[in-house]
Design a protein around this motif. Sequence first.
Motif, short mmCIF file in Angstrom:
data_model
loop_
_atom_site.label_atom_id
_atom_site.label_comp_id
_atom_site.label_asym_id
_atom_site.label_seq_id
_atom_site.Cartn_x
_atom_site.Cartn_y
_atom_site.Cartn_z
N UNK A 22 -2.99 -12.23 -13.09
CA UNK A 22 -3.98 -12.64 -11.85
C UNK A 22 -3.29 -11.61 -10.71
N UNK A 23 -2.45 -11.02 -10.73
CA UNK A 23 -1.79 -10.13 -9.84
C UNK A 23 -2.67 -9.00 -9.32
N UNK A 24 -2.94 -8.93 -8.11
CA UNK A 24 -3.97 -7.89 -7.43
C UNK A 24 -3.14 -6.60 -7.31
N UNK A 25 -4.20 -5.51 -7.18
CA UNK A 25 -3.76 -4.01 -7.18
C UNK A 25 -4.03 -3.63 -5.81
N UNK A 26 -3.00 -3.19 -4.95
CA UNK A 26 -3.09 -2.54 -3.83
C UNK A 26 -3.57 -1.24 -3.70
N UNK A 27 -4.81 -1.04 -3.28
CA UNK A 27 -5.03 0.49 -3.13
C UNK A 27 -4.35 1.34 -1.92
N UNK A 28 -4.55 2.44 -1.83
CA UNK A 28 -4.28 3.37 -0.79
C UNK A 28 -4.85 3.05 0.49
N UNK A 29 -6.17 2.46 0.57
CA UNK A 29 -6.67 2.16 2.07
C UNK A 29 -6.34 0.90 2.22
N UNK A 30 -5.38 -0.02 1.59
CA UNK A 30 -4.96 -1.13 2.08
C UNK A 30 -5.90 -2.41 1.33
N UNK A 31 -6.95 -2.17 0.58
CA UNK A 31 -7.59 -3.25 -0.16
C UNK A 31 -6.81 -3.64 -1.33
N UNK A 32 -6.91 -4.77 -1.61
CA UNK A 32 -6.43 -5.66 -2.65
C UNK A 32 -7.72 -5.68 -3.72
N UNK A 33 -7.47 -5.36 -4.88
CA UNK A 33 -8.40 -5.54 -6.21
C UNK A 33 -7.80 -6.39 -7.16
N UNK A 34 -8.41 -7.77 -7.34
CA UNK A 34 -8.15 -8.67 -8.37
C UNK A 34 -8.79 -8.15 -9.63
N UNK A 35 -8.03 -8.24 -10.68
CA UNK A 35 -8.52 -7.86 -12.01
C UNK A 35 -9.42 -9.00 -12.53
N UNK A 36 -10.41 -9.02 -13.34
CA UNK A 36 -11.43 -9.73 -13.84
C UNK A 36 -10.86 -10.08 -15.29
N UNK A 37 -10.63 -9.06 -16.02
CA UNK A 37 -10.27 -9.12 -17.38
C UNK A 37 -9.10 -8.13 -17.52
N UNK A 38 -8.25 -8.35 -18.88
CA UNK A 38 -7.12 -7.41 -19.04
C UNK A 38 -5.96 -7.67 -18.31
N UNK A 39 -5.04 -6.72 -18.31
CA UNK A 39 -3.73 -6.59 -17.62
C UNK A 39 -3.84 -5.71 -16.61
N UNK A 40 -3.02 -5.74 -15.29
CA UNK A 40 -3.26 -5.12 -14.08
C UNK A 40 -2.96 -3.77 -14.59
N UNK A 41 -3.68 -2.60 -14.25
CA UNK A 41 -3.27 -1.37 -14.29
C UNK A 41 -1.93 -0.92 -13.68
#
Length: 255
Positions: A22-41
Amino acid sequence: MRMLEQRIDDQRFLALIRKWLKAGILEEDGQTIYPVTGTPQGGVVSAVLANIYLHYALDLWFERVVKPRCQRDVMLMRFADDFVCCFQYQHDVLRFYEVLGKRLGKFKLELSAAKTRVIKFTRFETKDSESFDFLGFEFRWGTSRAGKPLVTMRTSKKKFRVALAVILSWIKKERCKLGTSAIFIKLRQKLQGHWNYYGVSGNSEMLKRFYWKVCRIMFKWLNRRSQRRSCNWQGFSEMLRYFRIPLPRIIGYWD
Protein backbone atom coordinates in the motif's frame (compact mmCIF):
# COMPACT_ATOMS: atom_id res chain seq x y z
CA MET A 1 -1.33 -12.17 0.22
CA ARG A 2 -3.13 -15.52 0.05
CA MET A 3 -0.12 -16.91 -1.83
CA LEU A 4 2.26 -15.76 0.91
CA GLU A 5 -0.01 -17.12 3.66
CA GLN A 6 0.38 -20.63 2.25
CA ARG A 7 4.06 -20.70 3.28
CA ILE A 8 4.36 -17.93 5.92
CA ASP A 9 2.66 -18.03 9.32
CA ASP A 10 4.28 -14.95 10.86
CA GLN A 11 1.46 -12.40 11.03
CA ARG A 12 3.77 -9.50 11.81
CA PHE A 13 5.80 -10.25 8.69
CA LEU A 14 2.61 -10.47 6.59
CA ALA A 15 1.40 -7.17 8.04
CA LEU A 16 4.70 -5.58 6.95
CA ILE A 17 4.17 -6.85 3.40
CA ARG A 18 0.63 -5.42 3.39
CA LYS A 19 2.02 -2.02 4.32
CA TRP A 20 4.60 -2.34 1.55
CA LEU A 21 1.93 -3.10 -1.05
CA LYS A 22 0.00 0.00 0.00
CA ALA A 23 3.06 2.28 0.10
CA GLY A 24 2.78 5.35 -2.10
CA ILE A 25 5.17 6.49 -4.81
CA LEU A 26 6.63 9.98 -4.36
CA GLU A 27 6.82 11.79 -7.70
CA GLU A 28 9.33 14.54 -8.58
CA ASP A 29 6.64 17.22 -8.25
CA GLY A 30 6.00 16.18 -4.63
CA GLN A 31 2.76 14.30 -5.25
CA THR A 32 2.27 10.83 -3.78
CA ILE A 33 0.55 8.20 -5.93
CA TYR A 34 -0.93 5.17 -4.17
CA PRO A 35 -1.06 1.94 -6.21
CA VAL A 36 -4.44 0.33 -6.76
CA THR A 37 -3.12 -3.10 -7.77
CA GLY A 38 0.22 -4.86 -7.99
CA THR A 39 3.48 -4.00 -6.25
CA PRO A 40 4.93 -0.48 -5.98
CA GLN A 41 7.11 0.36 -8.97
CA GLY A 42 10.75 0.36 -7.88
CA GLY A 43 10.02 -1.08 -4.44
CA VAL A 44 12.80 -3.09 -2.81
CA VAL A 45 10.70 -6.22 -2.47
CA SER A 46 8.64 -5.73 -5.63
CA ALA A 47 10.80 -8.10 -7.70
CA VAL A 48 10.58 -10.86 -5.07
CA LEU A 49 6.82 -10.46 -4.67
CA ALA A 50 6.29 -10.49 -8.44
CA ASN A 51 8.37 -13.65 -8.69
CA ILE A 52 6.27 -15.34 -6.00
CA TYR A 53 3.11 -14.24 -7.78
CA LEU A 54 4.22 -15.81 -11.06
CA HIS A 55 5.30 -18.97 -9.25
CA TYR A 56 1.68 -19.63 -8.34
CA ALA A 57 0.13 -18.12 -11.46
CA LEU A 58 2.37 -19.89 -13.99
CA ASP A 59 5.00 -22.29 -12.63
CA LEU A 60 2.81 -24.53 -10.49
CA TRP A 61 0.03 -24.53 -13.08
CA PHE A 62 2.47 -25.59 -15.79
CA GLU A 63 3.92 -28.36 -13.60
CA ARG A 64 0.65 -29.75 -12.22
CA VAL A 65 -1.84 -29.12 -15.03
CA VAL A 66 -0.05 -28.60 -18.36
CA LYS A 67 2.65 -31.29 -18.09
CA PRO A 68 0.36 -34.22 -17.25
CA ARG A 69 -1.86 -33.41 -20.26
CA CYS A 70 0.98 -33.34 -22.80
CA GLN A 71 1.93 -36.50 -24.67
CA ARG A 72 5.71 -36.01 -24.70
CA ASP A 73 8.45 -33.86 -23.15
CA VAL A 74 7.70 -30.25 -22.17
CA MET A 75 9.76 -27.66 -20.32
CA LEU A 76 9.32 -24.17 -18.86
CA MET A 77 12.24 -21.76 -18.47
CA ARG A 78 11.42 -18.53 -16.63
CA PHE A 79 13.42 -15.60 -15.28
CA ALA A 80 11.29 -12.88 -13.65
CA ASP A 81 8.49 -12.15 -16.15
CA ASP A 82 10.28 -13.57 -19.21
CA PHE A 83 9.70 -17.23 -20.01
CA VAL A 84 10.08 -19.78 -22.79
CA CYS A 85 7.99 -22.95 -23.06
CA CYS A 86 9.27 -25.91 -25.08
CA PHE A 87 7.06 -28.70 -26.41
CA GLN A 88 8.01 -31.79 -28.35
CA TYR A 89 4.66 -32.03 -30.18
CA GLN A 90 3.01 -29.19 -32.08
CA HIS A 91 -0.55 -29.99 -30.98
CA ASP A 92 0.56 -29.69 -27.34
CA VAL A 93 1.95 -26.18 -27.81
CA LEU A 94 -1.11 -25.02 -29.77
CA ARG A 95 -3.45 -26.23 -27.05
CA PHE A 96 -1.27 -24.59 -24.39
CA TYR A 97 -1.13 -21.32 -26.35
CA GLU A 98 -4.94 -21.16 -26.47
CA VAL A 99 -5.32 -21.34 -22.68
CA LEU A 100 -2.21 -19.42 -21.58
CA GLY A 101 -3.82 -16.00 -21.96
CA LYS A 102 -6.93 -17.12 -20.07
CA ARG A 103 -4.81 -18.53 -17.25
CA LEU A 104 -2.84 -15.31 -16.81
CA GLY A 105 -6.04 -13.28 -17.16
CA LYS A 106 -7.36 -14.89 -13.98
CA PHE A 107 -4.48 -13.20 -12.17
CA LYS A 108 -4.98 -9.84 -13.92
CA LEU A 109 -1.93 -10.39 -16.13
CA GLU A 110 -1.56 -9.98 -19.90
CA LEU A 111 0.82 -11.43 -22.46
CA SER A 112 2.98 -9.03 -24.44
CA ALA A 113 1.79 -9.39 -28.02
CA ALA A 114 5.13 -8.12 -29.35
CA LYS A 115 7.12 -10.77 -27.48
CA THR A 116 4.79 -13.76 -27.63
CA ARG A 117 4.86 -16.17 -30.57
CA VAL A 118 5.01 -19.83 -31.48
CA ILE A 119 8.02 -20.97 -33.52
CA LYS A 120 9.41 -24.25 -34.79
CA PHE A 121 12.79 -24.80 -33.17
CA THR A 122 14.27 -28.15 -34.11
CA ARG A 123 17.70 -29.65 -34.70
CA PHE A 124 16.34 -31.43 -37.78
CA GLU A 125 15.94 -28.12 -39.68
CA THR A 126 18.99 -26.07 -38.71
CA LYS A 127 19.44 -24.17 -41.99
CA ASP A 128 16.11 -22.34 -42.03
CA SER A 129 15.33 -22.49 -38.32
CA GLU A 130 13.76 -19.48 -36.61
CA SER A 131 15.45 -17.71 -33.73
CA PHE A 132 14.18 -16.18 -30.50
CA ASP A 133 15.52 -13.72 -27.94
CA PHE A 134 15.71 -14.56 -24.24
CA LEU A 135 17.57 -12.75 -21.45
CA GLY A 136 19.54 -10.62 -23.88
CA PHE A 137 20.64 -13.48 -26.14
CA GLU A 138 19.50 -14.63 -29.56
CA PHE A 139 19.09 -18.41 -29.70
CA ARG A 140 19.19 -20.28 -33.00
CA TRP A 141 20.22 -23.68 -34.34
CA GLY A 142 23.61 -24.03 -35.97
CA THR A 143 26.21 -26.69 -36.54
CA SER A 144 29.39 -27.44 -34.63
CA ARG A 145 32.81 -27.88 -36.21
CA ALA A 146 32.10 -31.60 -36.31
CA GLY A 147 28.92 -30.92 -38.32
CA LYS A 148 26.52 -31.77 -35.49
CA PRO A 149 23.42 -29.67 -34.65
CA LEU A 150 24.13 -27.12 -31.93
CA VAL A 151 22.13 -24.36 -30.24
CA THR A 152 24.11 -21.14 -30.63
CA MET A 153 23.86 -18.03 -28.47
CA ARG A 154 24.82 -14.51 -29.41
CA THR A 155 24.01 -11.03 -28.13
CA SER A 156 20.56 -10.00 -29.32
CA LYS A 157 20.53 -7.05 -31.72
CA LYS A 158 18.32 -5.01 -29.41
CA LYS A 159 20.58 -5.49 -26.36
CA PHE A 160 23.64 -4.80 -28.51
CA ARG A 161 22.24 -1.42 -29.56
CA VAL A 162 21.13 -0.61 -26.00
CA ALA A 163 24.56 -1.44 -24.55
CA LEU A 164 26.27 0.83 -27.10
CA ALA A 165 23.78 3.61 -26.40
CA VAL A 166 24.55 3.37 -22.67
CA ILE A 167 28.29 3.70 -23.34
CA LEU A 168 27.69 6.66 -25.66
CA SER A 169 25.44 8.44 -23.16
CA TRP A 170 27.92 7.86 -20.34
CA ILE A 171 31.03 9.15 -22.15
CA LYS A 172 29.22 12.21 -23.54
CA LYS A 173 28.07 13.12 -20.04
CA GLU A 174 31.24 12.32 -18.07
CA ARG A 175 34.11 13.10 -20.46
CA CYS A 176 34.53 16.65 -19.16
CA LYS A 177 33.80 15.84 -15.50
CA LEU A 178 36.18 12.94 -14.96
CA GLY A 179 39.89 12.74 -15.53
CA THR A 180 41.40 10.38 -18.07
CA SER A 181 42.35 7.80 -15.43
CA ALA A 182 38.87 7.74 -13.92
CA ILE A 183 37.27 7.38 -17.35
CA PHE A 184 39.40 4.40 -18.33
CA ILE A 185 38.96 2.71 -14.95
CA LYS A 186 35.19 3.01 -15.35
CA LEU A 187 35.41 1.77 -18.94
CA ARG A 188 37.37 -1.27 -17.74
CA GLN A 189 34.59 -2.10 -15.28
CA LYS A 190 31.87 -1.68 -17.89
CA LEU A 191 33.59 -3.89 -20.46
CA GLN A 192 34.46 -6.57 -17.91
CA GLY A 193 30.82 -6.71 -16.86
CA HIS A 194 29.78 -7.08 -20.50
CA TRP A 195 32.26 -9.93 -21.07
CA ASN A 196 31.16 -11.66 -17.85
CA TYR A 197 27.56 -11.81 -19.05
CA TYR A 198 27.80 -12.14 -22.82
CA GLY A 199 31.10 -14.02 -22.98
CA VAL A 200 29.59 -17.39 -23.89
CA SER A 201 30.83 -19.90 -26.42
CA GLY A 202 29.83 -18.94 -29.97
CA ASN A 203 29.43 -15.23 -29.21
CA SER A 204 33.00 -14.10 -29.95
CA GLU A 205 32.04 -12.22 -33.14
CA MET A 206 29.50 -10.03 -31.35
CA LEU A 207 31.97 -9.38 -28.51
CA LYS A 208 34.61 -8.22 -30.99
CA ARG A 209 32.09 -5.95 -32.74
CA PHE A 210 31.07 -4.44 -29.42
CA TYR A 211 34.69 -3.83 -28.39
CA TRP A 212 35.53 -2.16 -31.72
CA LYS A 213 32.48 0.10 -31.64
CA VAL A 214 33.11 1.06 -28.00
CA CYS A 215 36.71 1.99 -28.88
CA ARG A 216 35.52 4.18 -31.74
CA ILE A 217 32.99 5.92 -29.47
CA MET A 218 35.62 6.51 -26.78
CA PHE A 219 38.20 7.78 -29.25
CA LYS A 220 35.72 10.20 -30.83
CA TRP A 221 34.35 11.73 -27.63
CA LEU A 222 37.63 11.90 -25.73
CA ASN A 223 38.93 14.04 -28.59
CA ARG A 224 35.95 16.36 -28.18
CA ARG A 225 36.77 17.40 -24.64
CA SER A 226 38.47 20.52 -25.97
CA GLN A 227 39.31 22.23 -29.22
CA ARG A 228 42.66 20.45 -29.26
CA ARG A 229 42.79 16.79 -30.15
CA SER A 230 43.59 14.66 -27.09
CA CYS A 231 45.18 11.66 -28.81
CA ASN A 232 45.64 9.78 -32.05
CA TRP A 233 44.92 6.09 -32.60
CA GLN A 234 48.41 5.05 -31.55
CA GLY A 235 48.20 7.01 -28.31
CA PHE A 236 44.69 5.74 -27.67
CA SER A 237 45.85 2.13 -28.16
CA GLU A 238 48.66 2.70 -25.68
CA MET A 239 46.17 4.03 -23.12
CA LEU A 240 44.02 0.92 -23.57
CA ARG A 241 47.06 -1.23 -22.76
CA TYR A 242 48.24 1.00 -19.91
CA PHE A 243 44.87 0.94 -18.14
CA ARG A 244 44.50 -2.81 -18.86
CA ILE A 245 41.20 -2.49 -20.71
CA PRO A 246 40.03 -6.12 -21.06
CA LEU A 247 39.80 -7.60 -24.53
CA PRO A 248 36.76 -9.66 -25.59
CA ARG A 249 36.86 -12.97 -23.77
CA ILE A 250 34.77 -16.13 -23.70
CA ILE A 251 34.05 -16.91 -20.05
CA GLY A 252 32.18 -20.19 -20.56
CA TYR A 253 28.95 -21.72 -21.77
CA TRP A 254 25.53 -21.51 -20.16
CA ASP A 255 24.33 -25.00 -19.16
